[in-house]
Design a protein around this motif. Sequence first.
Motif, PDB file in Angstrom:
ATOM      1  N   LEU A  78      53.435  49.160 -12.966  1.00 48.53           N
ATOM      2  CA  LEU A  78      53.306  50.505 -13.524  1.00 48.53           C
ATOM      3  C   LEU A  78      51.850  50.963 -13.513  1.00 48.53           C
ATOM      4  O   LEU A  78      51.563  52.150 -13.314  1.00 48.53           O
ATOM      5  N   VAL A  79      50.927  50.023 -13.738  1.00 55.05           N
ATOM      6  CA  VAL A  79      49.508  50.355 -13.638  1.00 55.05           C
ATOM      7  C   VAL A  79      49.164  50.782 -12.214  1.00 55.05           C
ATOM      8  O   VAL A  79      48.440  51.766 -11.995  1.00 55.05           O
ATOM      9  N   VAL A  80      49.695  50.064 -11.224  1.00 58.19           N
ATOM     10  CA  VAL A  80      49.472  50.439  -9.821  1.00 58.19           C
ATOM     11  C   VAL A  80      50.054  51.818  -9.547  1.00 58.19           C
ATOM     12  O   VAL A  80      49.441  52.644  -8.854  1.00 58.19           O
ATOM     13  N   LEU A  81      51.236  52.102 -10.099  1.00 60.48           N
ATOM     14  CA  LEU A  81      51.849  53.420  -9.926  1.00 60.48           C
ATOM     15  C   LEU A  81      50.973  54.518 -10.518  1.00 60.48           C
ATOM     16  O   LEU A  81      50.773  55.574  -9.899  1.00 60.48           O
ATOM     17  N   GLY A  82      50.440  54.276 -11.730  1.00 60.76           N
ATOM     18  CA  GLY A  82      49.559  55.264 -12.340  1.00 60.76           C
ATOM     19  C   GLY A  82      48.316  55.513 -11.501  1.00 60.76           C
ATOM     20  O   GLY A  82      47.892  56.661 -11.305  1.00 60.76           O
ATOM     21  N   SER A  83      47.719  54.436 -10.981  1.00 61.08           N
ATOM     22  CA  SER A  83      46.545  54.580 -10.118  1.00 61.08           C
ATOM     23  C   SER A  83      46.903  55.331  -8.836  1.00 61.08           C
ATOM     24  O   SER A  83      46.139  56.184  -8.364  1.00 61.08           O
ATOM     25  N   PHE A  84      48.065  55.035  -8.276  1.00 64.07           N
ATOM     26  CA  PHE A  84      48.544  55.722  -7.070  1.00 64.07           C
ATOM     27  C   PHE A  84      48.659  57.230  -7.314  1.00 64.07           C
ATOM     28  O   PHE A  84      48.217  58.044  -6.486  1.00 64.07           O
ATOM     29  N   ALA A 148      40.825  58.985 -18.682  1.00 66.01           N
ATOM     30  CA  ALA A 148      41.602  59.657 -17.636  1.00 66.01           C
ATOM     31  C   ALA A 148      42.222  60.957 -18.145  1.00 66.01           C
ATOM     32  O   ALA A 148      42.297  61.946 -17.409  1.00 66.01           O
ATOM     33  N   LEU A 149      42.665  60.980 -19.382  1.00 69.76           N
ATOM     34  CA  LEU A 149      43.234  62.215 -19.952  1.00 69.76           C
ATOM     35  C   LEU A 149      42.170  63.309 -20.063  1.00 69.76           C
ATOM     36  O   LEU A 149      42.442  64.486 -19.783  1.00 69.76           O
ATOM     37  N   ILE A 150      40.968  62.923 -20.475  1.00 66.96           N
ATOM     38  CA  ILE A 150      39.879  63.905 -20.533  1.00 66.96           C
ATOM     39  C   ILE A 150      39.581  64.444 -19.130  1.00 66.96           C
ATOM     40  O   ILE A 150      39.406  65.649 -18.928  1.00 66.96           O
ATOM     41  N   GLY A 151      39.541  63.534 -18.153  1.00 62.45           N
ATOM     42  CA  GLY A 151      39.294  63.963 -16.782  1.00 62.45           C
ATOM     43  C   GLY A 151      40.357  64.900 -16.253  1.00 62.45           C
ATOM     44  O   GLY A 151      40.057  65.851 -15.519  1.00 62.45           O
ATOM     45  N   THR A 152      41.607  64.656 -16.621  1.00 56.80           N
ATOM     46  CA  THR A 152      42.703  65.540 -16.209  1.00 56.80           C
ATOM     47  C   THR A 152      42.480  66.957 -16.725  1.00 56.80           C
ATOM     48  O   THR A 152      42.658  67.945 -15.995  1.00 56.80           O
ATOM     49  N   GLY A 153      42.086  67.054 -17.987  1.00 58.69           N
ATOM     50  CA  GLY A 153      41.819  68.374 -18.563  1.00 58.69           C
ATOM     51  C   GLY A 153      40.669  69.076 -17.870  1.00 58.69           C
ATOM     52  O   GLY A 153      40.729  70.291 -17.627  1.00 58.69           O
ATOM     53  N   TYR A 187      39.107  58.883 -11.710  1.00 60.84           N
ATOM     54  CA  TYR A 187      39.059  57.963 -10.573  1.00 60.84           C
ATOM     55  C   TYR A 187      38.623  56.558 -10.971  1.00 60.84           C
ATOM     56  O   TYR A 187      39.246  55.568 -10.564  1.00 60.84           O
ATOM     57  N   TYR A 188      37.562  56.446 -11.752  1.00 61.91           N
ATOM     58  CA  TYR A 188      37.041  55.111 -12.062  1.00 61.91           C
ATOM     59  C   TYR A 188      38.007  54.279 -12.895  1.00 61.91           C
ATOM     60  O   TYR A 188      38.174  53.074 -12.620  1.00 61.91           O
ATOM     61  N   PRO A 189      38.685  54.826 -13.899  1.00 63.91           N
ATOM     62  CA  PRO A 189      39.739  54.029 -14.542  1.00 63.91           C
ATOM     63  C   PRO A 189      40.862  53.673 -13.580  1.00 63.91           C
ATOM     64  O   PRO A 189      41.411  52.565 -13.636  1.00 63.91           O
ATOM     65  N   ALA A 190      41.207  54.592 -12.674  1.00 61.22           N
ATOM     66  CA  ALA A 190      42.312  54.339 -11.742  1.00 61.22           C
ATOM     67  C   ALA A 190      41.973  53.245 -10.744  1.00 61.22           C
ATOM     68  O   ALA A 190      42.829  52.433 -10.378  1.00 61.22           O
ATOM     69  N   ILE A 191      40.735  53.190 -10.271  1.00 58.98           N
ATOM     70  CA  ILE A 191      40.353  52.174  -9.294  1.00 58.98           C
ATOM     71  C   ILE A 191      40.095  50.835  -9.968  1.00 58.98           C
ATOM     72  O   ILE A 191      40.207  49.770  -9.348  1.00 58.98           O
ATOM     73  N   GLY A 192      39.760  50.855 -11.256  1.00 59.56           N
ATOM     74  CA  GLY A 192      39.470  49.606 -11.956  1.00 59.56           C
ATOM     75  C   GLY A 192      40.680  48.922 -12.560  1.00 59.56           C
ATOM     76  O   GLY A 192      40.721  47.693 -12.667  1.00 59.56           O
ATOM     77  N   ALA A 193      41.689  49.697 -12.968  1.00 60.07           N
ATOM     78  CA  ALA A 193      42.817  49.128 -13.699  1.00 60.07           C
ATOM     79  C   ALA A 193      43.608  48.076 -12.912  1.00 60.07           C
ATOM     80  O   ALA A 193      43.960  47.030 -13.468  1.00 60.07           O
ATOM     81  N   SER A 252      47.924  58.999 -16.444  1.00 54.36           N
ATOM     82  CA  SER A 252      46.950  58.496 -17.413  1.00 54.36           C
ATOM     83  C   SER A 252      47.583  57.596 -18.457  1.00 54.36           C
ATOM     84  O   SER A 252      46.929  56.688 -18.993  1.00 54.36           O
ATOM     85  N   PHE A 253      48.849  57.838 -18.772  1.00 57.73           N
ATOM     86  CA  PHE A 253      49.531  57.011 -19.764  1.00 57.73           C
ATOM     87  C   PHE A 253      49.968  55.665 -19.195  1.00 57.73           C
ATOM     88  O   PHE A 253      50.366  54.772 -19.940  1.00 57.73           O
TER      89      PHE A 253
END
Length: 515
Positions: A78-84, A148-153, A187-193, A252-253
Motif C-alpha cells: 500500500l505504501v508503494v501504491l501511495g508513492s506510485f 505530503a498533505l501540505i504539499g497536495t494543498g 515527492y520526497y516522502p513518496a520516494i523515501g517511504a 498521502s494517507f
Amino acid sequence: MVVAVTNKPSHDVDQTPRTSCEIIPSYAVYTPRAPSSPTSSPEKHTKSTAPSIIGISQSPTLVDIADRAPDGGLRAWLVVLGSFLIHSFCFAPTEYIFGVFEHNYLEIFPASTPGSIALIGTLGSSSTYFAGFISGASADRFGYRTTALIGTGVMALALLLASFANHVWQLYLTQGVLFGIGASLVYYPAIGAPSHWFDAKRGLALGLAVSGTGLGGLALAPATQALVDSIGVKWALRVLAIVSVVICGTASFLIVERESGKKVPEPRCEITDLELNHMSEKLSQKTKPTGIVGFFADLKVFKNPQFLSLTFAELAASVGFLIPMYYFQTYSLFIGLTAQDGALIAGLSSGASCLGRIALGFAADRLPKTAVVSFCAWMTAGSILVIWTLSKSFGVYLAFALIYGFFAGGYVSLVPLVLSETFGAHQLSTVIGFMYAASGIGMLAGAPVAGMILGATEPNLSYLPVIMTAGGTLLLGAICITVWVYFRRLDKQTKRDEVAAASAAASAASNVAKH
C-alpha cells in the motif's frame, strides 16, 4: 549498529539479493555467552575488548533487528501504491505534460519566446529539487503523511492561481515556483517511504513506485489536450487542481514510515553488496556533529570521488533530460504532424518510461546495479543523438520517444537506489540534498537555453542544435557514470578488506572470551 557474525567459512561477495549477516542495533555490543559453571549464571555475559562495532549473536536462531524491512505484506505494498499515485501527478504539469501547455501558452502570449515559456516548467522542476532541504526536514519533523498533505494543498493552490494568470511572470510564480514547492513536499516522502518497507526487493519496489510518473504522463497528456481543446487552458488548469487533490490527497494517507524493532530468524553468513556497504559504514562511522560544525562536516562528502562523479553526472544529464519532453508537441508540428499526434507521442513516451522504471528496477535486483545504470545512461544519450536526429516522420519519432522514455525512466528510478547503496543511511539525506540541488541547477538552465538556441536559428528554424545540446549533455552524464563505476569498484574492494579485518578481530575476541 553492529554486525552479527557467525563462525562459518568465508564466501566471496554474493550478488544475489538475499539478506544475511544482518546489521543489528548499535546498543548491542560484543556479548558472547560465558561458559556455565556452578558459581556463574548461565545468562551471564562477559564484555570483550574487541571493537564495540562487532557483535556475536547470543542465540543460534534469533537476531534482534531494529531496521530489517519486511520486503512485502499488504501494508508495504500500500505504501508503494501511495508513492506510485503521487509520482503519477507531481511532475506532470511541469514536465511530462508541459508540452501541451507550452504550445498553447505560445498562442495566448504571442510576444513570448519558446525559451521564456519553457522557463515556466523548468522553474517548477528545479524548485522541486531546490526545496528538497525544506521537504526533507519537514518530513522528519512532521511525518511523511502530514508533509505530503501540505504539499497536495500547495500544488492545488498553485494550479488554481495559474488559471487566473494574465502574464507570463505570473505563471513563473504559480505553475512554476509554487507548484514546484508543493511537488517537493509530496515527492520526497513518496520516494523515501518504500525504502522503509523493502530491502532485497527495493529495486522492484522503487521501480513500481516511480513508474507512476510514466503512467501518469501516458494518461494525462492526451486527457489534458482533450481538456484544452474542449474547455480551454484556464479551465483545464482548474480541473487538474481538483485531480491533484483526489490523487495525491488519497495517496498521502497511504505513505507512512515503518515502526522498527522485531525478532527475525538469524540468516546465513553470506554477504551481499548492500550489507557490505552497511558493515563498512559502521566500521568508520563516528558520532555525527550537529549545528554549524555538522554542516562543515557534511561538506567533506565533496572529497569523495564517487560523490563528485555522480553529482557531475546528475548536473550534466539534468540539463538535457527535460528537453525532449518539452518539445514533443512543437517538434511534431515542425515535421508536419498534428498537435494530437504530439500529445499521443508524449503519452506513449511516458508509458514507455513507466515500463522502463519497473523492468529496469526489477533487473537491478538481479544484475549488477552499476551495469544497469551505465547501460541506461548510454542508451538515453544515444537515442537522442542518433534516433531523434533522424526523426522526420511519425514512426521514427515515435520510436525515439519510446526508447528514450524507457531508458530515461529506468535511469531516474535507479538513482535513489544507487545513492542508498553507495553512501549508506548515515549520510544519505546530505548526499541527496546536495546532488538534487545540482540537478535543479541543470534543469533550470536546460530548457530555456534550448529555447534560446532554437530561437537563434530563425527564420530558418532548425532543431538540430537543440538535439545536439540535449544529447551532448546526456553523453557527458553517461561518461561521468562510467567514471563513478570505476571508483565504485575500488571502494567495494576496500570495504571487503575492512569487513574481513573486523570479522577476524571478532573471531579472535571470541576465542579469548571462551578461554
